[in-house]
Design an enzyme around this catalytic site. Structure first.
Site, PDB file in Angstrom:
ATOM      1  CG  HIS A 163      -0.411   6.233   4.693  1.00 57.97           C
ATOM      2  ND1 HIS A 163      -1.789   6.225   4.790  1.00 57.97           N
ATOM      3  CD2 HIS A 163       0.031   7.149   5.592  1.00 57.97           C
ATOM      4  CE1 HIS A 163      -2.161   7.098   5.718  1.00 57.97           C
ATOM      5  NE2 HIS A 163      -1.076   7.668   6.224  1.00 57.97           N
ATOM      6  CG  ASN A 195      -1.807   1.215   1.341  1.00 57.63           C
ATOM      7  OD1 ASN A 195      -2.537   1.522   0.403  1.00 57.63           O
ATOM      8  ND2 ASN A 195      -1.716   1.923   2.445  1.00 57.63           N
TER       9      ASN A 195
HETATM   10  C1  GRF Z   1      -3.163   9.422  -2.825  1.00 59.92           C
HETATM   11  O1  GRF Z   1      -2.983  10.532  -1.985  1.00 59.92           O
HETATM   12  C2  GRF Z   1      -2.541   8.212  -2.181  1.00 59.92           C
HETATM   13  O2  GRF Z   1      -1.472   8.513  -1.331  1.00 59.92           O
HETATM   14  C3  GRF Z   1      -3.640   7.681  -1.368  1.00 59.92           C
HETATM   15  O3  GRF Z   1      -4.775   7.822  -2.206  1.00 59.92           O
HETATM   16  C4  GRF Z   1      -4.651   9.067  -2.924  1.00 59.92           C
HETATM   17  C5  GRF Z   1      -5.224   8.882  -4.297  1.00 59.92           C
HETATM   18  O4  GRF Z   1      -4.258   8.603  -5.204  1.00 59.92           O
HETATM   19  N1  GRF Z   1      -3.379   6.304  -0.987  1.00 59.92           N
HETATM   20  P1  GRF Z   1      -4.525   8.266  -6.766  1.00 59.92           P
HETATM   21  O5  GRF Z   1      -4.402   9.574  -7.531  1.00 59.92           O
HETATM   22  O6  GRF Z   1      -5.907   7.674  -6.928  1.00 59.92           O
HETATM   23  O7  GRF Z   1      -3.422   7.314  -7.092  1.00 59.92           O
END
Ligand code: GRF
Length: 199
Positions: A110, A108
């Site tokens: 984060h 994952n």
């Molecule tokens: C991002 O901030 C990521 O760190 C978190 O979900 C958000 C969405 O990211 N886990 P994405 O543009 O859908 O990859």
């Protein structure tokens, strides 16, 4: 060949970073087998389609309970011979039945330096709101293995990002994505595929 499944819920910029890395030849031995979202309208699914990657929506709403959803997901990915599950902005908490089926093979991303600003309730912009409220001067992103807790599995990679004067949650989120998330998530996949991280 390490076949990966990328699980998404939103815009898919982290998925795009993985796709771009793969297409640039930076992920040898890795095949992006499929992209799965719990949200039918997730733009991440469009990104997958644009790159000819199998994509579909599998929603917990279509199952009696989370155990049934988790079991289905585990069977679905096992049948596709998935070796690594990548949670890239995936907002569903996968149940223990899934985590056990893919023990040590789920990672994952984060958007903080774990153990700061993580755990229940810390996702998306809320993470950056908390970092700004605390007044930290440095934040960043973490790639970690997923265990049965929330953001508690072993850390694989981290990258620090400066907080700048006048940052809003939005400007900070953008910088953390650009300077950290989009770099360390593909890097972690590369390391795992090269056997430089246990799986
Ligand atoms: C991002 O901030 C990521 O760190 C978190 O979900 C958000 C969405 O990211 N886990 P994405 O543009 O859908 O990859």
């Amino acid at each position: 060949m390490l076949k990966i499944a990328v699980l998404v819920s939103g815009g898919g910029t982290n998925l795009q970073a993985i796709i771009d890395s793969a297409e640039a030849g930076k992920l040898p031995g890795v095949s992006i087998d499929c992209v799965i979202s719990n949200k039918a309208g997730a733009y991440a699914l469009e990104r997958a389609k644009e790159h000819g990657i199998h994509s579909e929506c599998i929603s917990p709403k279509d199952f009696a309970d989370m155990d049934a959803y988790g079991s289905y997901m585990a069977d679905f990915l096992a049948k596709r011979d998935i070796g690594l599950v990548v949670l890239a902005g995936f907002l569903v908490v996968l149940p223990p039945v899934f985590i056990r089926a893919f023990a040590g093979r789920v990672i994952n991303i984060h958007p903080s330096l774990i153990p700061s600003f993580c755990g229940d309730g810390f996702y998306g912009l809320k993470v950056h709101e908390a970092a700004l409220a605390r007044g930290v001067k440095v934040t960043g992103a973490t790639v970690h293995y997923v265990d049965e807790g929330t953001d508690t599995g072993p850390i694989i990679l981290q990258k620090a990002v400066e907080v700048e004067e006048g940052d809003t949650p939005e400007t900070l989120q953008k910088r953390v994505m650009e300077q950290a998330e989009w770099i360390i998530l593909p890097k972690a996949i590369e390391m795992i595929a090269a056997g430089r991280q246990d799986i």
